[in-house]
Scaffold this motif. Structure first.
Motif, PDB file in Angstrom:
ATOM      1  N   TYR A  33       1.104  -1.228  -0.053  1.00 29.87           N
ATOM      2  CA  TYR A  33      -0.048   0.138  -0.005  1.00 29.87           C
ATOM      3  C   TYR A  33       0.967   1.143  -0.055  1.00 29.87           C
ATOM      4  O   TYR A  33       1.791   1.203   0.776  1.00 29.87           O
ATOM      5  CB  TYR A  33      -0.879   0.070   1.374  1.00 29.87           C
ATOM      6  CG  TYR A  33      -1.886  -0.975   1.316  1.00 29.87           C
ATOM      7  CD1 TYR A  33      -3.173  -0.979   0.547  1.00 29.87           C
ATOM      8  CD2 TYR A  33      -1.969  -2.405   2.062  1.00 29.87           C
ATOM      9  CE1 TYR A  33      -4.144  -1.819   0.477  1.00 29.87           C
ATOM     10  CE2 TYR A  33      -2.957  -3.216   2.118  1.00 29.87           C
ATOM     11  CZ  TYR A  33      -3.981  -2.948   1.606  1.00 29.87           C
ATOM     12  OH  TYR A  33      -5.043  -3.839   1.543  1.00 29.87           O
ATOM     13  N   VAL A  65       1.166   4.911   1.042  1.00 29.79           N
ATOM     14  CA  VAL A  65       0.549   6.132   1.751  1.00 29.79           C
ATOM     15  C   VAL A  65       1.486   7.119   1.822  1.00 29.79           C
ATOM     16  O   VAL A  65       2.522   7.316   2.590  1.00 29.79           O
ATOM     17  CB  VAL A  65       0.288   5.573   3.263  1.00 29.79           C
ATOM     18  CG1 VAL A  65      -0.293   6.524   4.014  1.00 29.79           C
ATOM     19  CG2 VAL A  65      -0.457   4.093   3.242  1.00 29.79           C
ATOM     20  N   ARG A 112      -2.424 -12.537  13.667  1.00 29.23           N
ATOM     21  CA  ARG A 112      -2.857 -11.386  14.294  1.00 29.23           C
ATOM     22  C   ARG A 112      -3.367 -10.262  13.597  1.00 29.23           C
ATOM     23  O   ARG A 112      -3.130 -10.234  12.400  1.00 29.23           O
ATOM     24  CB  ARG A 112      -1.735 -11.164  15.604  1.00 29.23           C
ATOM     25  CG  ARG A 112      -0.482 -10.626  14.987  1.00 29.23           C
ATOM     26  CD  ARG A 112       0.730 -10.352  15.938  1.00 29.23           C
ATOM     27  NE  ARG A 112       1.961 -10.789  15.705  1.00 29.23           N
ATOM     28  CZ  ARG A 112       2.866 -11.072  16.459  1.00 29.23           C
ATOM     29  NH1 ARG A 112       2.416 -11.188  17.865  1.00 29.23           N
ATOM     30  NH2 ARG A 112       4.014 -11.549  16.167  1.00 29.23           N
ATOM     31  N   SER A 113      -3.693  -9.242  14.134  1.00 32.18           N
ATOM     32  CA  SER A 113      -4.140  -7.940  13.451  1.00 32.18           C
ATOM     33  C   SER A 113      -2.921  -7.458  12.752  1.00 32.18           C
ATOM     34  O   SER A 113      -1.964  -7.251  13.297  1.00 32.18           O
ATOM     35  CB  SER A 113      -4.492  -7.051  14.770  1.00 32.18           C
ATOM     36  OG  SER A 113      -5.193  -6.004  13.954  1.00 32.18           O
ATOM     37  N   ALA A 119      -1.706  -8.843  10.143  1.00 30.51           N
ATOM     38  CA  ALA A 119      -0.867  -9.742   9.423  1.00 30.51           C
ATOM     39  C   ALA A 119      -0.975  -9.912   7.863  1.00 30.51           C
ATOM     40  O   ALA A 119      -0.353 -10.354   7.342  1.00 30.51           O
ATOM     41  CB  ALA A 119      -1.174 -11.111   9.983  1.00 30.51           C
ATOM     42  N   GLY A 120      -2.235  -9.354   7.582  1.00 32.97           N
ATOM     43  CA  GLY A 120      -2.544  -9.352   6.153  1.00 32.97           C
ATOM     44  C   GLY A 120      -3.745 -10.016   5.865  1.00 32.97           C
ATOM     45  O   GLY A 120      -4.033 -10.428   4.479  1.00 32.97           O
ATOM     46  N   THR A 164      -6.365  -7.985   3.632  1.00 33.30           N
ATOM     47  CA  THR A 164      -5.769  -7.701   2.199  1.00 33.30           C
ATOM     48  C   THR A 164      -5.698  -9.124   1.230  1.00 33.30           C
ATOM     49  O   THR A 164      -6.183  -8.764   0.064  1.00 33.30           O
ATOM     50  CB  THR A 164      -4.149  -7.272   2.514  1.00 33.30           C
ATOM     51  OG1 THR A 164      -4.371  -6.155   3.323  1.00 33.30           O
ATOM     52  CG2 THR A 164      -3.556  -6.803   1.079  1.00 33.30           C
ATOM     53  N   GLU A 191      -7.967  -1.845  -2.431  1.00 32.42           N
ATOM     54  CA  GLU A 191      -7.992  -0.333  -2.666  1.00 32.42           C
ATOM     55  C   GLU A 191      -7.113   0.173  -3.574  1.00 32.42           C
ATOM     56  O   GLU A 191      -6.132  -0.211  -3.966  1.00 32.42           O
ATOM     57  CB  GLU A 191      -7.462   0.273  -1.015  1.00 32.42           C
ATOM     58  CG  GLU A 191      -8.141  -0.278  -0.039  1.00 32.42           C
ATOM     59  CD  GLU A 191      -9.458   0.484   0.111  1.00 32.42           C
ATOM     60  OE1 GLU A 191      -9.845   1.667  -0.338  1.00 32.42           O
ATOM     61  OE2 GLU A 191     -10.442  -0.033   0.658  1.00 32.42           O
ATOM     62  N   ASN A 194      -5.053   2.707  -3.735  1.00 38.80           N
ATOM     63  CA  ASN A 194      -3.711   2.673  -3.225  1.00 38.80           C
ATOM     64  C   ASN A 194      -2.978   1.559  -3.080  1.00 38.80           C
ATOM     65  O   ASN A 194      -1.695   1.446  -2.613  1.00 38.80           O
ATOM     66  CB  ASN A 194      -3.560   3.764  -1.911  1.00 38.80           C
ATOM     67  CG  ASN A 194      -4.012   2.910  -0.933  1.00 38.80           C
ATOM     68  OD1 ASN A 194      -4.730   1.984  -0.635  1.00 38.80           O
ATOM     69  ND2 ASN A 194      -3.375   3.239   0.615  1.00 38.80           N
TER      70      ASN A 194
HETATM   71  P1  ADP Z   1      -5.325  -7.859   9.070  1.00 38.05           P
HETATM   72  O1  ADP Z   1      -6.712  -8.264   8.391  1.00 38.05           O
HETATM   73  O2  ADP Z   1      -4.574  -9.143   9.126  1.00 38.05           O
HETATM   74  O3  ADP Z   1      -5.564  -7.078  10.193  1.00 38.05           O
HETATM   75  P2  ADP Z   1      -4.601  -6.086   6.828  1.00 38.05           P
HETATM   76  O4  ADP Z   1      -4.548  -6.862   5.686  1.00 38.05           O
HETATM   77  O5  ADP Z   1      -5.803  -5.320   7.174  1.00 38.05           O
HETATM   78  O6  ADP Z   1      -4.265  -7.045   8.192  1.00 38.05           O
HETATM   79  O7  ADP Z   1      -3.172  -5.211   7.101  1.00 38.05           O
HETATM   80  C1  ADP Z   1      -1.935  -5.491   6.658  1.00 38.05           C
HETATM   81  C2  ADP Z   1      -0.969  -4.388   6.739  1.00 38.05           C
HETATM   82  O8  ADP Z   1      -1.682  -3.519   5.510  1.00 38.05           O
HETATM   83  C3  ADP Z   1      -1.140  -3.546   7.952  1.00 38.05           C
HETATM   84  O9  ADP Z   1       0.103  -2.874   8.033  1.00 38.05           O
HETATM   85  C4  ADP Z   1      -1.878  -2.467   7.684  1.00 38.05           C
HETATM   86  O10 ADP Z   1      -1.648  -1.348   8.198  1.00 38.05           O
HETATM   87  C5  ADP Z   1      -1.786  -2.399   6.003  1.00 38.05           C
HETATM   88  N1  ADP Z   1      -2.821  -1.758   5.348  1.00 38.05           N
HETATM   89  C6  ADP Z   1      -4.266  -2.399   5.168  1.00 38.05           C
HETATM   90  N2  ADP Z   1      -5.048  -1.845   4.499  1.00 38.05           N
HETATM   91  C7  ADP Z   1      -4.301  -0.534   4.072  1.00 38.05           C
HETATM   92  C8  ADP Z   1      -4.754   0.599   3.190  1.00 38.05           C
HETATM   93  N3  ADP Z   1      -6.045   0.745   2.682  1.00 38.05           N
HETATM   94  N4  ADP Z   1      -3.639   1.568   3.251  1.00 38.05           N
HETATM   95  C9  ADP Z   1      -2.375   1.525   3.812  1.00 38.05           C
HETATM   96  N5  ADP Z   1      -2.167   0.484   4.515  1.00 38.05           N
HETATM   97  C10 ADP Z   1      -2.985  -0.659   4.914  1.00 38.05           C
END
Ligand code: ADP
Length: 268
Positions: free
Chosen positions: A13, A15, A41-42, A44-45, A48, A58, A60
């Protein structure tokens, strides 16, 4: 046959100036009828991974992979998954249900999008799907707006919407995390029954190893954007090979002991 076939999937991503690596060279196969828990854990991906599998990342997000096939659809060559081929259930029913449309109408719209042209047939399928999920008063539920349903009933309706087009793959993101433990157990057993009956493949994100054990035949442990362990259940949890899996098992044991000592249900 594989319903999910992913090789070398990476997602980053952007940012501002920063780049977050969310998935790093992930390989994942899910066979017809296989129910696999995705645990980690939270951060982890996990989310995504789901979004990448659905082709819903998304704007980005930057994706790279050597293979990304979901139910015969080649997402890398720009194909889109046909409506109804993959059912999706989220943690909160509100993420799946439209608050201003009656349940019956929503099921009808989903069936129409899934290619059922005959209105009487759509009505029959909607009723049958709700009753196969243990809903007794189908007529009342069909007439209701989502806010008129309890949390457990609304989640059953959300599951009905995901299953009514008879998908060959169900992707569920913590589908029972928002429910109380008794309702959670009955909903999970219904899901197991439905998926076994239809040989439905299922990828289920969960924080709870007990849910993985009860519901799934296999597990993928994800950490730092990589799948660090993948194998059959309960074997993986009985003899974890990766330190992160072992840590999850240890945390789960502690949690169960704590739950037993305090009488809490252990919901996280
Ligand atoms: P989980 O579902 O296991 O909690 P995520 O897939 O939400 O993990 O997130 C994986 C990583 O990608 C994390 O570091 C999170 O901050 C980052 N991330 C997730 N969505 C976005 C986004 N839309 N923009 C920027 N970073 C993102």
């Amino acid at each position: 046959m594989s319903v999910i076939s992913v090789s070398d999937l990476s997602v980053r991503y952007r940012v501002g100036e920063q780049v977050n690596i969310a998935l790093d060279q992930v390989d994942l196969k899910l066979e017809d009828g296989e129910r696999c828990a995705v645990v980690g854990r939270s951060g982890a991906g996990k989310s995504t991974l789901i979004l990448a599998l659905l082709g819903l990342l998304e704007p980005n997000a930057v994706r790279a992979a050597s293979e990304l096939r979901v139910v015969d659809c080649d997402l890398l060559s720009g194909e889109r998954i046909a409506p109804g081929r993959v059912g999706v259930v989220f943690q909160e029913p509100a993420q799946s249900l439209n608050p201003v449309v009656r349940v019956g109408k929503q099921l009808d719209q989903v069936l129409r999008a899934g290619g059922v042209p005959n209105s009487a047939e759509r009505q029959r399928r909607a009723q049958q799907q709700l009753s196969s999920l243990g809903i007794a008063d189908v007529a009342t539920v069909l007439e209701a707006y989502p806010h008129q349903l309890s949390g457990g009933l609304a989640q059953r309706v959300a599951i009905a919407m995901a299953l009514v087009n008879r998908p060959c793959l169900l992707i569920a993101d913590e589908p029972t995390a928002a429910l109380d433990p008794l309702i959670r157990a009955s909903l999970l057993s219904l899901l197991v029954k439905e998926s076994a009956k239809r040989a439905l493949a299922c990828l289920m994100i969960t924080h709870e190893l007990s849910i993985a054990r009860d519901f799934c035949q296999s597990i993928a442990v994800i950490e730092g954007g990589r799948i660090v362990e993948r194998g059959a259940l309960p074997a993986v949890l009985e003899a974890p090979r990766h330190a992160h899996t072992a840590a999850l098992v240890a945390a789960d044991r502690l949690h169960s002991v704590w739950g037993a000592a305090t009488g809490s249900d252990g919901a996280r």
